[in-house]
Design a protein around this motif. Structure first.
Motif, PDB file in Angstrom:
ATOM      1  N   SER A   1       5.984  -3.186 -11.266  1.00  0.00           N
ATOM      2  CA  SER A   1       4.731  -2.581 -10.848  1.00  0.00           C
ATOM      3  C   SER A   1       4.500  -2.868  -9.366  1.00  0.00           C
ATOM      4  O   SER A   1       5.175  -3.710  -8.772  1.00  0.00           O
ATOM      5  N   ARG A   2       3.547  -2.199  -8.789  1.00  0.00           N
ATOM      6  CA  ARG A   2       3.193  -2.424  -7.387  1.00  0.00           C
ATOM      7  C   ARG A   2       2.824  -3.889  -7.150  1.00  0.00           C
ATOM      8  O   ARG A   2       3.282  -4.506  -6.197  1.00  0.00           O
ATOM      9  N   ASN A   3       1.995  -4.466  -8.023  1.00  0.00           N
ATOM     10  CA  ASN A   3       1.556  -5.856  -7.857  1.00  0.00           C
ATOM     11  C   ASN A   3       2.714  -6.839  -7.988  1.00  0.00           C
ATOM     12  O   ASN A   3       2.813  -7.796  -7.215  1.00  0.00           O
ATOM     13  N   GLN A   4       3.590  -6.627  -8.967  1.00  0.00           N
ATOM     14  CA  GLN A   4       4.743  -7.507  -9.135  1.00  0.00           C
ATOM     15  C   GLN A   4       5.663  -7.423  -7.923  1.00  0.00           C
ATOM     16  O   GLN A   4       6.169  -8.441  -7.443  1.00  0.00           O
ATOM     17  N   SER A   5       5.869  -6.215  -7.425  1.00  0.00           N
ATOM     18  CA  SER A   5       6.735  -6.014  -6.267  1.00  0.00           C
ATOM     19  C   SER A   5       6.157  -6.705  -5.034  1.00  0.00           C
ATOM     20  O   SER A   5       6.901  -7.305  -4.247  1.00  0.00           O
ATOM     21  N   GLU A   6       4.857  -6.631  -4.874  1.00  0.00           N
ATOM     22  CA  GLU A   6       4.207  -7.311  -3.747  1.00  0.00           C
ATOM     23  C   GLU A   6       4.450  -8.817  -3.816  1.00  0.00           C
ATOM     24  O   GLU A   6       4.769  -9.458  -2.808  1.00  0.00           O
ATOM     25  N   LYS A   7       4.337  -9.389  -5.006  1.00  0.00           N
ATOM     26  CA  LYS A   7       4.555 -10.835  -5.167  1.00  0.00           C
ATOM     27  C   LYS A   7       6.004 -11.215  -4.874  1.00  0.00           C
ATOM     28  O   LYS A   7       6.270 -12.249  -4.254  1.00  0.00           O
ATOM     29  N   ILE A   8       6.947 -10.389  -5.308  1.00  0.00           N
ATOM     30  CA  ILE A   8       8.362 -10.644  -5.050  1.00  0.00           C
ATOM     31  C   ILE A   8       8.626 -10.650  -3.545  1.00  0.00           C
ATOM     32  O   ILE A   8       9.290 -11.554  -3.014  1.00  0.00           O
ATOM     33  N   LEU A   9       8.092  -9.653  -2.836  1.00  0.00           N
ATOM     34  CA  LEU A   9       8.290  -9.589  -1.388  1.00  0.00           C
ATOM     35  C   LEU A   9       7.569 -10.713  -0.666  1.00  0.00           C
ATOM     36  O   LEU A   9       8.099 -11.276   0.299  1.00  0.00           O
ATOM     37  N   ASP A  10       6.381 -11.047  -1.123  1.00  0.00           N
ATOM     38  CA  ASP A  10       5.628 -12.135  -0.499  1.00  0.00           C
ATOM     39  C   ASP A  10       6.416 -13.447  -0.599  1.00  0.00           C
ATOM     40  O   ASP A  10       6.517 -14.195   0.379  1.00  0.00           O
ATOM     41  N   THR A  11       7.002 -13.705  -1.750  1.00  0.00           N
ATOM     42  CA  THR A  11       7.822 -14.900  -1.941  1.00  0.00           C
ATOM     43  C   THR A  11       9.022 -14.873  -0.993  1.00  0.00           C
ATOM     44  O   THR A  11       9.356 -15.881  -0.368  1.00  0.00           O
ATOM     45  N   ALA A  44       0.833  -1.208   0.000  1.00  0.00           N
ATOM     46  CA  ALA A  44       0.000   0.000   0.000  1.00  0.00           C
ATOM     47  C   ALA A  44       0.866   1.257   0.000  1.00  0.00           C
ATOM     48  O   ALA A  44       0.409   2.326  -0.402  1.00  0.00           O
ATOM     49  N   TRP A  45       2.110   1.137   0.422  1.00  0.00           N
ATOM     50  CA  TRP A  45       3.041   2.261   0.450  1.00  0.00           C
ATOM     51  C   TRP A  45       3.854   2.368  -0.830  1.00  0.00           C
ATOM     52  O   TRP A  45       4.601   3.329  -1.008  1.00  0.00           O
ATOM     53  N   PHE A  46       3.745   1.385  -1.721  1.00  0.00           N
ATOM     54  CA  PHE A  46       4.533   1.378  -2.951  1.00  0.00           C
ATOM     55  C   PHE A  46       4.056   2.434  -3.934  1.00  0.00           C
ATOM     56  O   PHE A  46       2.859   2.680  -4.076  1.00  0.00           O
ATOM     57  N   SER A  47       5.009   2.992  -4.654  1.00  0.00           N
ATOM     58  CA  SER A  47       4.696   3.815  -5.815  1.00  0.00           C
ATOM     59  C   SER A  47       4.088   2.897  -6.872  1.00  0.00           C
ATOM     60  O   SER A  47       4.214   1.670  -6.780  1.00  0.00           O
ATOM     61  N   ASP A  48       3.437   3.455  -7.872  1.00  0.00           N
ATOM     62  CA  ASP A  48       2.848   2.615  -8.925  1.00  0.00           C
ATOM     63  C   ASP A  48       3.906   1.740  -9.591  1.00  0.00           C
ATOM     64  O   ASP A  48       3.648   0.598  -9.944  1.00  0.00           O
ATOM     65  N   ASN A  49       5.084   2.280  -9.788  1.00  0.00           N
ATOM     66  CA  ASN A  49       6.251   1.537 -10.285  1.00  0.00           C
ATOM     67  C   ASN A  49       7.408   1.871  -9.364  1.00  0.00           C
ATOM     68  O   ASN A  49       7.603   3.032  -9.019  1.00  0.00           O
TER      69      ASN A  49
END
Length: 134
Positions: free
Chosen positions: A65-75, A47-52
């Protein structure tokens, strides 16, 4: 159920943004960010991420992207469950700040670098780097 959880996180992020605006320079953006890293909560952190943003998690830095970054961190958090996270240094100006921190996760220590920018009336993470400490 998943939609309710996402809406809850969005409301928390929005209220944090409102709080940041209301408190002006006294607001420490790294307090909620550190909390989500400590929890290993990639969804709330995103939620704190920039769009890219530029992200590097045990790999070369690249823009995602925000969604890709979330998946990378979740992993990462699933493989390296956080035990503790401590901000060790902060610096910056009124519109750009950075923090260095140490993350104890998965039995290893990591160096975390976070750059945030302040645009309009909100903070957003522009760069996040997680590296193994030697």
């Amino acid at each position: 159920m998943d939609i309710i959880r996402k809406l809850s996180i969005l409301l928390i992020a929005v209220s944090a943004g409102i709080s940041a605006k209301a408190q002006g320079n006294g607001f420490d953006v790294f307090v909620p960010i550190a909390k989500y890293i400590t929890q290993g909560n990639a969804e709330a952190l995103s939620a704190w991420f920039s769009d890219n943003l530029d992200i590097s998690v045990l790999s070369p830095e690249s823009s995602y992207s925000r969604n890709q970054s979330e998946k990378i961190l979740d992993t990462f958090f699933k493989s390296n469950t956080p035990r503790s996270f401590e901000i060790t240094h902060t610096a910056g100006s009124s519109n750009m700040k950075y923090a260095l921190g140490t993350l104890d996760a998965g039995g290893e220590n990591f160096l975390v670098t976070i750059f945030v920018s302040f645009k309009g009336d909100t903070y957003s993470i522009q760069q996040l780097k997680i590296e193994r400490r030697d």
